[in-house]
Structures are given as C-alpha cells and as structure tokens.
Design a protein around this motif. Structure first.
Motif, PDB file in Angstrom:
ATOM      1  N   GLN A  66      21.205 -22.732  32.781  1.00 18.64           N
ATOM      2  CA  GLN A  66      20.760 -22.081  31.542  1.00 18.64           C
ATOM      3  C   GLN A  66      19.302 -21.614  31.630  1.00 18.64           C
ATOM      4  O   GLN A  66      18.867 -20.800  30.818  1.00 18.64           O
ATOM      5  CB  GLN A  66      20.944 -23.019  30.344  1.00 18.64           C
ATOM      6  CG  GLN A  66      22.426 -23.251  30.008  1.00 18.64           C
ATOM      7  CD  GLN A  66      22.580 -24.169  28.820  1.00 18.64           C
ATOM      8  OE1 GLN A  66      22.536 -25.387  28.962  1.00 18.64           O
ATOM      9  NE2 GLN A  66      22.732 -23.596  27.645  1.00 18.64           N
ATOM     10  N   CYS A  68      25.629 -23.990  21.461  1.00 22.00           N
ATOM     11  CA  CYS A  68      25.082 -23.890  22.817  1.00 22.00           C
ATOM     12  C   CYS A  68      23.838 -23.024  22.758  1.00 22.00           C
ATOM     13  O   CYS A  68      23.843 -21.976  22.112  1.00 22.00           O
ATOM     14  CB  CYS A  68      26.131 -23.250  23.731  1.00 22.00           C
ATOM     15  SG  CYS A  68      25.569 -23.067  25.427  1.00 22.00           S
ATOM     16  N   HIS A 115      30.682 -30.672  27.740  1.00 20.03           N
ATOM     17  CA  HIS A 115      30.175 -29.323  27.461  1.00 20.03           C
ATOM     18  C   HIS A 115      29.185 -28.895  28.554  1.00 20.03           C
ATOM     19  O   HIS A 115      29.280 -27.788  29.093  1.00 20.03           O
ATOM     20  CB  HIS A 115      29.492 -29.318  26.079  1.00 20.03           C
ATOM     21  CG  HIS A 115      28.749 -28.054  25.752  1.00 20.03           C
ATOM     22  ND1 HIS A 115      29.098 -27.238  24.698  1.00 20.03           N
ATOM     23  CD2 HIS A 115      27.659 -27.467  26.338  1.00 20.03           C
ATOM     24  CE1 HIS A 115      28.267 -26.198  24.670  1.00 20.03           C
ATOM     25  NE2 HIS A 115      27.380 -26.318  25.645  1.00 20.03           N
ATOM     26  N   GLU A 116      28.248 -29.780  28.888  1.00 19.68           N
ATOM     27  CA  GLU A 116      27.238 -29.422  29.891  1.00 19.68           C
ATOM     28  C   GLU A 116      27.865 -29.257  31.269  1.00 19.68           C
ATOM     29  O   GLU A 116      27.456 -28.390  32.051  1.00 19.68           O
ATOM     30  CB  GLU A 116      26.126 -30.470  29.944  1.00 19.68           C
ATOM     31  CG  GLU A 116      25.334 -30.651  28.647  1.00 19.68           C
ATOM     32  CD  GLU A 116      24.816 -29.354  28.058  1.00 19.68           C
ATOM     33  OE1 GLU A 116      24.510 -28.421  28.815  1.00 19.68           O
ATOM     34  OE2 GLU A 116      24.745 -29.274  26.818  1.00 19.68           O
ATOM     35  N   HIS A 171      29.131 -25.880  32.093  1.00 21.96           N
ATOM     36  CA  HIS A 171      28.125 -24.904  32.546  1.00 21.96           C
ATOM     37  C   HIS A 171      28.039 -24.864  34.073  1.00 21.96           C
ATOM     38  O   HIS A 171      27.747 -23.820  34.656  1.00 21.96           O
ATOM     39  CB  HIS A 171      26.743 -25.256  31.991  1.00 21.96           C
ATOM     40  CG  HIS A 171      26.527 -24.839  30.561  1.00 21.96           C
ATOM     41  ND1 HIS A 171      26.517 -23.529  30.163  1.00 21.96           N
ATOM     42  CD2 HIS A 171      26.300 -25.571  29.445  1.00 21.96           C
ATOM     43  CE1 HIS A 171      26.282 -23.467  28.859  1.00 21.96           C
ATOM     44  NE2 HIS A 171      26.152 -24.700  28.389  1.00 21.96           N
TER      45      HIS A 171
HETATM   46 NI    NI Z   1      25.797 -25.142  26.352  1.00 19.91          NI
END
Ligand code: NI
Length: 176
Positions: free
Chosen positions: A51, A99, A141-142, A145
């Motif tokens: 990210q 997010c 969730h992470e 990624h």
């Molecule tokens: Ni996220």
C-alpha cells in the motif's frame, strides 16, 4: 521515520503479488517504522507494505483498542512478516470493512471467524497464534493485499461497482 503516500485503487501496483522477506535487517525495520507512522497518521488499523508501493510480505496492524471499556484507545503495534494462515474456522463473521486504498468506502465482507497464523517478527523469529475477533478479520484483509486482492473483490459485481462509483464521486467532489 516518514509518513508515506498510500496507493489508492485503481493503482496497478495494488495488484502485485508481494515477495517473501529474506533479510531481517535495518532496512526492514525502517520500512516497518514508516508503515506504522503512515498507518497511525491515516488513520487506519492495518497496512500492507504494497500500500506504500513496496511489494514485500510485511503487514502492520494496531487495533488501538482501549485497555478498559470506554477508555482511551491504547497503541499496541503488531508486525507480521511472511504471514501464513491455516485451519480457518467453518464459522464465519461479517464485518463492515474499509481500506486505506479504497478511502472512506465500507462494505460487509464474510470471513472465517478464527484462524491459526504463523509469521515472523522484525528479527525473523517465528511466531504462531490462534486469532479471533477483529484481529483475525484484519489479518485476513491485510494478507489479501499480499496477493493483490482488495476487500471489494469479495463483493458481488453490482456491490463492487456501487462502491467504486461512490469513490469516484467522492474524488470528483474533493477535486472540485
Ligand atoms: Ni486494506
């Protein structure tokens, strides 16, 4: 330490598959410090290295929960390097996820309620734990990624298009 810009969808870098960390050195620990500072500033409760444009299997999470009910949020930074999850529970939990790469948009996502996780800390030491609650949801969730997956990918096409339309609208309003 530095606050770094957070990539937002549809930046194609968010679709990269992150590679395992092999060197547990000062560069890694600088990356982690920058990720934590960027996450706290956003503010958010989790951030994957991609990210901020670094395709490495590094996550930071801090649920910033109060020590006692109704109390002030307390920082409790957690670092997950090369994380893996296994033994997901059959039972699932619906959580209204957001997010930092899909700013200000939220949607319900269903995930296993508990998982076992293995990871390494910032010095390479192996860790293992059974996780539940928000921490289990956030870690899943992470970890998405790391595979180039965003929470909106778990939604129906109709719901995903609605979220992306709202995001575009919010961006246009901000730019106007
Ligand atoms: Ni996220």
């Amino acid at each position: 330490m530095a606050i770094l810009p957070i990539l937002e969808t549809p930046d194609p870098r968010l679709r990269l598959i992150s590679t395992p960390v092999e060197a547990f050195d000062d560069d890694l620990r600088t990356l982690i410090a920058d990720m934590l500072e960027t996450m706290y500033d956003a503010p958010g409760i989790g951030l994957a290295a991609i990210q901020i444009g670094v395709p490495k299997r590094v996550l930071v999470i801090d649920l910033q929960e109060p020590a006692e009910e109704g109390g002030e949020p307390v920082r409790n930074p957690r670092v997950f390097i090369n994380p893996e999850i296994f033994d997901p529970s059959a039972g699932t939990t619906l959580y209204n996820e957001g997010c930092l790469s899909v700013p200000d948009q939220y949607a319900d996502v269903e995930r296993p309620t508990t998982v076992r996780a293995r990871w390494q800390d910032e010095y390479g030491a192996p860790q293992e734990a059974e996780l539940d609650g928000l921490l289990a949801t956030c870690l899943q969730h992470e970890m998405d990624h790391l595979e180039g997956v965003l929470f909106i990918d778990h939604l129906s096409r109709l719901k995903r298009e609605m979220v992306l339309k709202k995001l575009e609208k919010a961006r246009r309003a901000r730019a106007a």
